[in-house]
Enzyme design. Structure first.
Site, PDB file in Angstrom:
ATOM      1  N   ARG A 299     -12.060  38.361 -26.219  1.00  0.00           N
ATOM      2  CA  ARG A 299     -10.408  38.191 -26.854  1.00  0.00           C
ATOM      3  C   ARG A 299      -9.594  39.902 -26.123  1.00  0.00           C
ATOM      4  O   ARG A 299      -8.476  39.783 -26.784  1.00  0.00           O
ATOM      5  CB  ARG A 299     -10.924  37.979 -27.697  1.00  0.00           C
ATOM      6  CG  ARG A 299     -11.070  36.826 -27.691  1.00  0.00           C
ATOM      7  CD  ARG A 299     -10.822  36.715 -29.893  1.00  0.00           C
ATOM      8  NE  ARG A 299     -11.521  34.992 -30.199  1.00  0.00           N
ATOM      9  CZ  ARG A 299     -12.995  35.153 -30.287  1.00  0.00           C
ATOM     10  NH1 ARG A 299     -13.227  36.401 -30.790  1.00  0.00           N
ATOM     11  NH2 ARG A 299     -13.371  33.849 -30.553  1.00  0.00           N
TER      12      ARG A 299
ATOM     13  N   ARG B 210      14.506  40.020 -18.600  1.00  0.00           N
ATOM     14  CA  ARG B 210      13.711  39.989 -17.304  1.00  0.00           C
ATOM     15  C   ARG B 210      13.583  38.917 -16.179  1.00  0.00           C
ATOM     16  O   ARG B 210      13.120  39.525 -14.820  1.00  0.00           O
ATOM     17  CB  ARG B 210      11.560  40.240 -18.531  1.00  0.00           C
ATOM     18  CG  ARG B 210      10.369  40.628 -16.953  1.00  0.00           C
ATOM     19  CD  ARG B 210       9.134  40.722 -18.082  1.00  0.00           C
ATOM     20  NE  ARG B 210       8.273  40.562 -17.052  1.00  0.00           N
ATOM     21  CZ  ARG B 210       7.061  41.449 -17.077  1.00  0.00           C
ATOM     22  NH1 ARG B 210       6.983  41.782 -18.671  1.00  0.00           N
ATOM     23  NH2 ARG B 210       6.203  41.474 -16.053  1.00  0.00           N
TER      24      ARG B 210
HETATM   25  N1  LIG Z   1       1.425  40.176 -12.525  1.00  0.00           N
HETATM   26  C1  LIG Z   1       2.863  40.570 -11.561  1.00  0.00           C
HETATM   27  O1  LIG Z   1       3.509  40.901 -12.122  1.00  0.00           O
HETATM   28  C2  LIG Z   1       2.937  39.872 -10.004  1.00  0.00           C
HETATM   29  C3  LIG Z   1       4.247  40.405  -9.785  1.00  0.00           C
HETATM   30  C4  LIG Z   1       4.063  40.213  -8.722  1.00  0.00           C
HETATM   31  C5  LIG Z   1       3.049  39.716  -7.898  1.00  0.00           C
HETATM   32  N2  LIG Z   1       2.544  39.212  -8.349  1.00  0.00           N
HETATM   33  C6  LIG Z   1       1.046  39.023  -7.573  1.00  0.00           C
HETATM   34  O2  LIG Z   1       0.439  40.144  -6.439  1.00  0.00           O
HETATM   35  C7  LIG Z   1      -0.654  39.009  -5.646  1.00  0.00           C
HETATM   36  C8  LIG Z   1      -0.180  39.480  -4.004  1.00  0.00           C
HETATM   37  O3  LIG Z   1       0.310  40.741  -4.025  1.00  0.00           O
HETATM   38  P1  LIG Z   1      -0.181  41.885  -2.870  1.00  0.00           P
HETATM   39  O4  LIG Z   1       0.838  42.038  -2.033  1.00  0.00           O
HETATM   40  O5  LIG Z   1      -0.643  42.915  -3.114  1.00  0.00           O
HETATM   41  O6  LIG Z   1      -1.506  41.188  -1.917  1.00  0.00           O
HETATM   42  P2  LIG Z   1      -2.895  41.278  -2.495  1.00  0.00           P
HETATM   43  O7  LIG Z   1      -3.889  42.088  -3.302  1.00  0.00           O
HETATM   44  O8  LIG Z   1      -3.441  40.458  -1.318  1.00  0.00           O
HETATM   45  O9  LIG Z   1      -3.390  42.599  -0.670  1.00  0.00           O
HETATM   46  C9  LIG Z   1      -2.734  42.387   0.598  1.00  0.00           C
HETATM   47  C10 LIG Z   1      -3.803  42.772   1.516  1.00  0.00           C
HETATM   48  O10 LIG Z   1      -4.149  43.891   1.423  1.00  0.00           O
HETATM   49  C11 LIG Z   1      -5.523  44.919   1.301  1.00  0.00           C
HETATM   50  N3  LIG Z   1      -5.091  45.615  -0.125  1.00  0.00           N
HETATM   51  C12 LIG Z   1      -4.584  46.234  -0.295  1.00  0.00           C
HETATM   52  N4  LIG Z   1      -4.941  47.617  -0.311  1.00  0.00           N
HETATM   53  C13 LIG Z   1      -5.220  47.696   0.485  1.00  0.00           C
HETATM   54  C14 LIG Z   1      -4.707  49.770   0.926  1.00  0.00           C
HETATM   55  N5  LIG Z   1      -4.438  50.673   0.578  1.00  0.00           N
HETATM   56  N6  LIG Z   1      -5.645  49.351   2.866  1.00  0.00           N
HETATM   57  C15 LIG Z   1      -5.184  48.586   3.423  1.00  0.00           C
HETATM   58  N7  LIG Z   1      -5.761  47.218   3.023  1.00  0.00           N
HETATM   59  C16 LIG Z   1      -5.287  47.136   1.430  1.00  0.00           C
HETATM   60  C17 LIG Z   1      -5.608  43.487   0.500  1.00  0.00           C
HETATM   61  O11 LIG Z   1      -7.556  43.615   0.403  1.00  0.00           O
HETATM   62  C18 LIG Z   1      -4.898  42.049   1.002  1.00  0.00           C
HETATM   63  O12 LIG Z   1      -5.734  42.266   2.198  1.00  0.00           O
HETATM   64  C19 LIG Z   1       0.137  37.117  -5.252  1.00  0.00           C
HETATM   65  O13 LIG Z   1      -0.998  37.005  -6.181  1.00  0.00           O
HETATM   66  C20 LIG Z   1       0.912  37.908  -6.414  1.00  0.00           C
HETATM   67  O14 LIG Z   1       1.237  36.189  -7.422  1.00  0.00           O
HETATM   68  C21 LIG Z   1       2.045  39.757  -9.460  1.00  0.00           C
END
Ligand SMILES: NC(=O)c1ccc[n+]([C@@H]2O[C@H](COP(=O)([O-])OP(=O)(O)OC[C@H]3O[C@@H](n4cnc5c(N)ncnc54)[C@H](O)[C@@H]3O)[C@@H](O)[C@H]2O)c1
Length: 362
Positions: free
Chosen positions: A119, A239
Site C-alpha cells: 500500500r 492541471r
Molecule cells: N507520469 C507522467 O506525468 C507522464 C508524463 C509524460 C509522459 N509519461 C510517460 O512517459 C513515457 C515516455 O517517457 P520517455 O520519453 O522518457 O521514454 P522512455 O522511458 O521510453 O525513454 C526513451 C528511450 O531512451 C532510453 N534512455 C533513457 N535515458 C537514456 C539516457 N540517458 N541515455 C540513453 N538512452 C536513454 C530508454 O531506454 C528508451 O529507449 C510514456 O510511457 C508516457 O506515458 C508520463
C-alpha cells in the site's frame, strides 16, 4: 557541482527536485532513504551508462536491482507483476525504497509499483530523459498500460525526491532529446511566454551537452509543473493545461501504434493542431501559430500528419481518450502568448479543419 532546487508541495507532502551535473554520484540520496533496503528499477539501455555510478552512490545501502526490458510495451501489468514478485521474494519491508533510474517508462512503472507494494513504499525518481526530467518524474502521476488503453491503470503517488542529473542527456539519442523539447515548448505556451522566447532565441544552443542552458530550462519547466501540481494535484482543474497538444497527440500516437511517433513528437503535431484551431477561431494571431511551427521544425520535430490519416479517423480516436468527460471533445487551446484554456466548444467540423490545416508544409 552546480545544482538548482525546485520544491513540489502537495497536500501533506513536500519534496525537492534537484537539477544539476554531476548529481548521480554526488546527490545526498541518503536524506530520502529511510531503511537499508533499496530496489533500483531500470532497463539495460540506461543501466549500461548509469547503474554503476548510482550503485556506488548508494553503496551504504543493501541495494538490489530489477532490470525491465526497454520499451513502452513493457510498461505493463506483466512487468508490474515481476516487480512485485521481486519485492516479495527479497523480503522488502514497508520502509524499503524504490529508485527509478530511467525515462518516463521506468519512472511510471516504478512509481506505480511503489504506490502498490504494501500500500505504498517510498520512492525516488532519477530521470534520465529530457521528457522525464521536465514532465513525467514530477507531479506524482504513475501508471502502467492495459492492452486496451495506455496509462489506464495507475495512481497519484508522489516521490520523496527527484534527482535530475543533466549529464545523462549526453547519451540520449537526439530524437529522444528533440521529443523532450516538445514538452519544454509546451510549458512556454501554457504558462510562461518568456520561456518560449528563450527557446526561440537559443535554438542553436539547445544541445544535450549545454548543461548550463539546459539547467535553466529544466528548472523553469519544473517550477511551472510544481506550481500547477500544487494548485491541482488530481487534475480537476488547471492541471489539465499541461495537456496542451495531448488530446490530438494521444490519438496520433495511437494511430501510429505507439511506434511511428514518440510521445513528444505527437505532442508537437497535436500542439500545432490546437494552435490552428485557436487561430481559425480568432483566439490567436496567425503569426503566433507560425512562430511555434517554426520552432518545432527547427527542433527537428514533425509538424503534421500524413494525408493517409484522415481527420475523421483522428477525431474518432480522440473520442475514446480517457480525458474526454463528455460527448464533446475536450481540448486545450491557446488564447494568447503563454495563456491557454480548456474547452469543448468546438464542433467536429472545426476540429477537422484544424487537423487538415496542419498538413500544409512549412
Ligand atoms: N507520469 C507522467 O506525468 C507522464 C508524463 C509524460 C509522459 N509519461 C510517460 O512517459 C513515457 C515516455 O517517457 P520517455 O520519453 O522518457 O521514454 P522512455 O522511458 O521510453 O525513454 C526513451 C528511450 O531512451 C532510453 N534512455 C533513457 N535515458 C537514456 C539516457 N540517458 N541515455 C540513453 N538512452 C536513454 C530508454 O531506454 C528508451 O529507449 C510514456 O510511457 C508516457 O506515458 C508520463
Amino acid at each position: 557541482m552546480s545544482m538548482k532546487q525546485v520544491t513540489v508541495a502537495v497536500e501533506g507532502h513536500q519534496y525537492p527536485i534537484f537539477i544539476g551535473s554531476p548529481l548521480l554520484t554526488t546527490a545526498s540520496f541518503k536524506d530520502f532513504i529511510s531503511s537499508n533496503q533499496v530496489l533500483i528499477i531500470s532497463n539495460p539501455t540506461v543501466a549500461a551508462h548509469y547503474l554503476a555510478p548510482l550503485q556506488s552512490a548508494l553503496d551504504e545501502f543493501d541495494c538490489e536491482v530489477f532490470l525491465m526490458d526497454d520499451g513502452e510495451s513493457y510498461k505493463s501489468l506483466t512487468t508490474f507483476n515481476l516487480i512485485m514478485e521481486r519485492l516479495i521474494s527479497l523480503g522488502m519491508r514497508r520502509n524499503a525504497t524504490i529508485v527509478a533510474l530511467g525515462g518516463g517508462v521506468v519512472g511510471d512503472i516504478a512509481g506505480f509499483s511503489a504506490a502498490c507494494y504494501q500500500r505504498g513504499v517510498p520512492f525516488i525518481q532519477v530521470p534520465t530523459t529530457l521528457l522525464a526530467m521536465v514532465d513525467s518524474s514530477v507531479g506524482g502521476k504513475t501508471a502502467v498500460n492495459h492492452p486496451l488503453a495506455k496509462n489506464m491503470i495507475g495512481a497519484f503517488y508522489q516521490p520523496q525526491a527527484v534527482i535530475a542529473d543533466l549529464a545523462c542527456l549526453k547519451t540520449l539519442p537526439q530524437r529522444e532529446f528533440n521529443a523532450g523539447m516538445a514538452e519544454v515548448v509546451k510549458y512556454g505556451l501554457i504558462d510562461d511566454f518568456s520561456l518560449f522566447e528563450k527557446i526561440e532565441q537559443n535554438l542553436p544552443h539547445l544541445q544535450p551537452d549545454n548543461s548550463a542552458l539546459m539547467a535553466e530550462i529544466v528548472e523553469r519547466c519544473c517550477e511551472i509543473k510544481a506550481k500547477v501540481v500544487a494548485l491541482d494535484e488530481k487534475e480537476t482543474g488547471v492541471r489539465a493545461h499541461l495537456n496542451l497538444g495531448h488530446t490530438f497527440g494521444h490519438a496520433i500516437e495511437k494511430i501510429g501504434d505507439y511506434s511511428r511517433w514518440l510521445h513528444g513528437e505527437a505532442v508537437a503535431i497535436g500542439t500545432l493542431m490546437a494552435m490552428a484551431l485557436a487561430e481559425q477561431n480568432n483566439l490567436i494571431d496567425p503569426e503566433y501559430y507560425h512562430r511555434v511551427k517554426t520552432v518545432f521544425a527547427c527542433l527537428g520535430l514533425p509538424t503534421s500528419i500524413p494525408d493517409s490519416i484522415s481527420s475523421e479517423r483522428l477525431i474518432e480516436v480522440m473520442r475514446h481518450d480517457k480525458k474526454n468527460l463528455s460527448e464533446h471533445i475536450r481540448v486545450v487551446v491557446p488564447t494568447g502568448p503563454g495563456v491557454v484554456k480548456v474547452t469543448d466548444e468546438f464542433s467536429v467540423a472545426e476540429l477537422c479543419a484544424a487537423i487538415d490545416s496542419g498538413r500544409v508544409t512549412l
